[in-house]
Design an enzyme around this catalytic site. Structure first.
Site, PDB file in Angstrom:
ATOM      1  N   GLY A   1       0.741  -1.247   0.131  1.00 55.80           N
ATOM      2  CA  GLY A   1      -0.007   0.164  -0.074  1.00 55.80           C
ATOM      3  C   GLY A   1       0.995   1.482  -0.068  1.00 55.80           C
ATOM      4  O   GLY A   1       0.368   2.187  -0.761  1.00 55.80           O
ATOM      5  N   THR A   2       1.966   1.044   0.670  1.00 56.91           N
ATOM      6  CA  THR A   2       3.021   2.360   1.094  1.00 56.91           C
ATOM      7  C   THR A   2       3.437   2.737  -0.526  1.00 56.91           C
ATOM      8  O   THR A   2       3.546   3.947  -0.916  1.00 56.91           O
ATOM      9  CB  THR A   2       3.800   2.365   2.334  1.00 56.91           C
TER      10      THR A   2
ATOM     11  N   ASN B   1      -9.028   3.226   7.980  1.00 53.60           N
ATOM     12  CA  ASN B   1      -8.595   2.326   8.607  1.00 53.60           C
ATOM     13  C   ASN B   1      -8.882   2.179   9.782  1.00 53.60           C
ATOM     14  O   ASN B   1      -9.013   1.057  10.540  1.00 53.60           O
ATOM     15  CB  ASN B   1      -7.005   2.203   8.329  1.00 53.60           C
TER      16      ASN B   1
ATOM     17  N   GLN C   1      -8.065  -0.688   2.629  1.00 48.33           N
ATOM     18  CA  GLN C   1      -9.210  -1.030   3.415  1.00 48.33           C
ATOM     19  C   GLN C   1     -10.523  -1.332   2.959  1.00 48.33           C
ATOM     20  O   GLN C   1     -11.365  -2.154   3.321  1.00 48.33           O
ATOM     21  CB  GLN C   1      -9.496  -0.159   4.914  1.00 48.33           C
TER      22      GLN C   1
ATOM     23  N   SER D   1      -3.256  -3.349  -0.809  1.00 47.07           N
ATOM     24  CA  SER D   1      -2.244  -4.032  -0.211  1.00 47.07           C
ATOM     25  C   SER D   1      -2.853  -5.458   0.032  1.00 47.07           C
ATOM     26  O   SER D   1      -3.786  -5.826   0.524  1.00 47.07           O
ATOM     27  CB  SER D   1      -1.964  -3.411   1.165  1.00 47.07           C
ATOM     28  N   GLY D   2      -1.855  -6.519  -0.055  1.00 48.72           N
ATOM     29  CA  GLY D   2      -2.055  -7.822  -0.117  1.00 48.72           C
ATOM     30  C   GLY D   2      -2.228  -8.143   1.392  1.00 48.72           C
ATOM     31  O   GLY D   2      -3.191  -8.949   1.599  1.00 48.72           O
ATOM     32  N   HIS D   3      -1.612  -7.533   2.416  1.00 49.22           N
ATOM     33  CA  HIS D   3      -1.788  -8.262   3.616  1.00 49.22           C
ATOM     34  C   HIS D   3      -3.074  -7.765   4.246  1.00 49.22           C
ATOM     35  O   HIS D   3      -3.294  -8.239   5.463  1.00 49.22           O
ATOM     36  CB  HIS D   3      -0.396  -7.914   4.537  1.00 49.22           C
TER      37      HIS D   3
ATOM     38  N   THR E   1      12.875  -7.523 -10.538  1.00 49.61           N
ATOM     39  CA  THR E   1      12.536  -8.954 -10.467  1.00 49.61           C
ATOM     40  C   THR E   1      11.285  -8.856  -9.845  1.00 49.61           C
ATOM     41  O   THR E   1      11.036  -8.589  -8.735  1.00 49.61           O
ATOM     42  CB  THR E   1      13.455  -9.943 -10.360  1.00 49.61           C
TER      43      THR E   1
ATOM     44  N   CYS F   1       0.286   2.568  13.775  1.00 50.55           N
ATOM     45  CA  CYS F   1       1.320   3.212  13.460  1.00 50.55           C
ATOM     46  C   CYS F   1       1.498   4.494  14.574  1.00 50.55           C
ATOM     47  O   CYS F   1       2.649   4.698  14.905  1.00 50.55           O
ATOM     48  CB  CYS F   1       1.198   3.928  12.060  1.00 50.55           C
TER      49      CYS F   1
HETATM   50  C1  LIG Z   1      -2.262  -0.756   5.931  1.00 49.75           C
HETATM   51  C2  LIG Z   1      -2.563   0.390   5.152  1.00 49.75           C
HETATM   52  C3  LIG Z   1      -1.505   0.999   4.320  1.00 49.75           C
HETATM   53  C4  LIG Z   1       0.012   0.437   4.210  1.00 49.75           C
HETATM   54  O1  LIG Z   1      -0.226  -0.709   3.252  1.00 49.75           O
HETATM   55  P1  LIG Z   1       1.424  -1.352   3.410  1.00 49.75           P
HETATM   56  O2  LIG Z   1       0.971  -2.378   2.331  1.00 49.75           O
HETATM   57  O3  LIG Z   1       1.348  -1.897   4.697  1.00 49.75           O
HETATM   58  O4  LIG Z   1       2.212  -0.640   3.092  1.00 49.75           O
HETATM   59  C5  LIG Z   1      -1.954   2.209   3.498  1.00 49.75           C
HETATM   60  N1  LIG Z   1      -3.143   2.559   3.860  1.00 49.75           N
HETATM   61  C6  LIG Z   1      -4.216   2.046   4.608  1.00 49.75           C
HETATM   62  C7  LIG Z   1      -5.470   2.704   4.550  1.00 49.75           C
HETATM   63  C8  LIG Z   1      -3.746   0.925   5.145  1.00 49.75           C
HETATM   64  O5  LIG Z   1      -4.720   0.279   6.285  1.00 49.75           O
END
Ligand SMILES: *Cc1c(COP(=O)(O)O)cnc(C)c1O
Length: 395
Positions: free
Chosen positions: A71-72, A151, A179, A199-201, A237, A325
């Protein structure tokens, strides 16, 4: 002790199906997708599949998807690209409730690079004032960056409408949809949104993988310059296991999308109702209706959030106070402060965020245990409610 994980807006467990799909790409199919031989080339085919699944979840086409590290990176890439492709425009419009990935980038761009940032405020339910949005976007705006869903509170923002307003002024729109993706339907193909980050996680895929949607026809300047990967839009890569995992996670999200999110929302609503019924001086932070189905941010007045979390931890319950954070410092959440949540409630605010892996039994356990925790902490407090109220007036 069993862990009850209610911190899915911080990160999610990797789905078993995702984990199984990824495994061969470490040990058997480790070829470089750019290689000429079949061993590598067959891996490139998997990236194509993942990109198709990702695009489908967003209502986009595969050419509009670039895989990133998360995401970042997607947020930085979008905003910096807009600024460098529109050098005559020196203004950024964003909100006071963005994730630090956008918030701190914008602060940096103002402080170090001399851009003007127009900060949109929110009301006490966390909502934007659309008249302010219309007034603040001008011919000087390069990019408007508004998150799709917050978030901390789960409050959703009308990014499609905002993108229309921005487009009429010739400005680009970026949305941090980290989110929102997988939790609410998204169909980008008829919108004016230029960039979308995910973001995947946060979606049951691994950490360190994400994607950026770039609308067809949008001028683009890469963040990572190197090889020809990702159609020369992101050198390096490819993170093949990550990309394969994200594609699987997208496929899973699309499967039973409605049923799963409805089930999660039902559990969230039950948790909210159960806690409000049993605990006095508790309030929901954020618009009650216009919210993600999985998020409950609730303020317990006259208690310290960190203390609540520690007590919950003893019971195996994982939740969060403020944003992940900012925890570790005693800084109250910038989101709740922007909403004008009273001082006495900001510090005792807890975010519960659910996923499809939660069960009704877990929710009942939390409804059972939380009132005891709050009562104990309130009784232990050196202040009674009245002295605390008086102290807060002074501050
Ligand atoms: C978690 C989050 C991010 C950051 O994503 P990462 O993959 O951890 O860099 C950015 N924006 C929101 C709203 C998030 O919840």
């Amino acid at each position: 002790m069993k862990t009850i994980y209610l911190d899915n807006n911080a990160t999610t467990r990797v789905a078993d199906e995702v984990f199984d799909a990824i495994r061969p790409f470490f040990t058997e199919r480790y070829g470089n997708p750019s290689s000429m031989h079949f061993f590598g080339g067959s891996v490139a085919r998997e990236i194509v599949n993942s990109r198709e699944n990702m695009a489908k979840l967003l209502g986009a086409s595969p050419q509009e998807i670039v895989f990133t590290s998360g995401g970042t990176e997607s947020d930085s890439t979008a905003i910096l690209s807009a600024l460098s492709t529109m050098p005559d425009r020196r203004e950024i419009v964003t909100t006071r409730v963005e994730h630090p990935a956008v918030l701190n980038l914008c602060k940096y761009l103002a402080r170090v690079k001399g851009y003007t940032v127009r900060w949109l405020s929110v009301d006490k339910l966390g909502m934007l004032d659309m008249d302010e949005v219309k007034n603040v976007i001008t011919d000087n705006t390069a990019i408007v960056s508004v998150m799709w869903a917050n978030n901390e509170t789960g409050v959703m923002y009308p990014v499609e409408e905002i993108a229309k307003i921005a487009a009429a002024r010739g400005a680009l729109t970026h949305t941090d949809a980290v989110q929102a993706v997988g939790k609410i339907p998204i169909n980008l193909n008829k919108t004016d949104i230029s960039f979308l980050s995910l973001s995947g996680h946060k979606l049951h895929a691994p950490k360190g993988i994400g994607a950026l949607y770039i609308k067809r026809g949008t001028r683009f300047s890469p963040f990572m310059i190197g090889g020809h990967q990702e159609f020369s839009r992101r050198g390096g890569t490819e993170n093949v296991p990550g990309i394969v995992g994200l594609g699987q996670a997208a496929r899973l999200a699309m499967k039973n999308f409605e049923e799963e999110n409805t089930r999660v929302k039902k559990m969230r609503d039950r948790l909210q109702q159960g806690l409000l019924e049993r605990i006095s001086q508790a309030r929901v932070n954020g618009h009650p209706g216009n919210r993600l189905p999985n998020t409950l941010n609730i303020g317990f007045e006259f208690v310290e959030g960190e203390a609540i979390l520690m007590k919950m931890d003893e019971k195996g319950i994982c939740a969060s106070s403020g944003s992940a954070c900012t925890s570790g410092s005693l800084e109250p959440s910038h989101v709740l402060r922007a909403m004008g949540v009273p001082f006495t409630a900001v510090h005792g605010s807890i975010r519960f965020s659910l996923s499809r892996y939660n069960t009704e039994d877990e929710i009942e356990f939390v409804i059972e245990e939380t009132p005891r925790i709050i009562t104990t902490l309130r009784a232990m407090s050196p202040f009674n409610l009245e002295t605390m109220k008086a102290a807060c007036v002074v501050q």
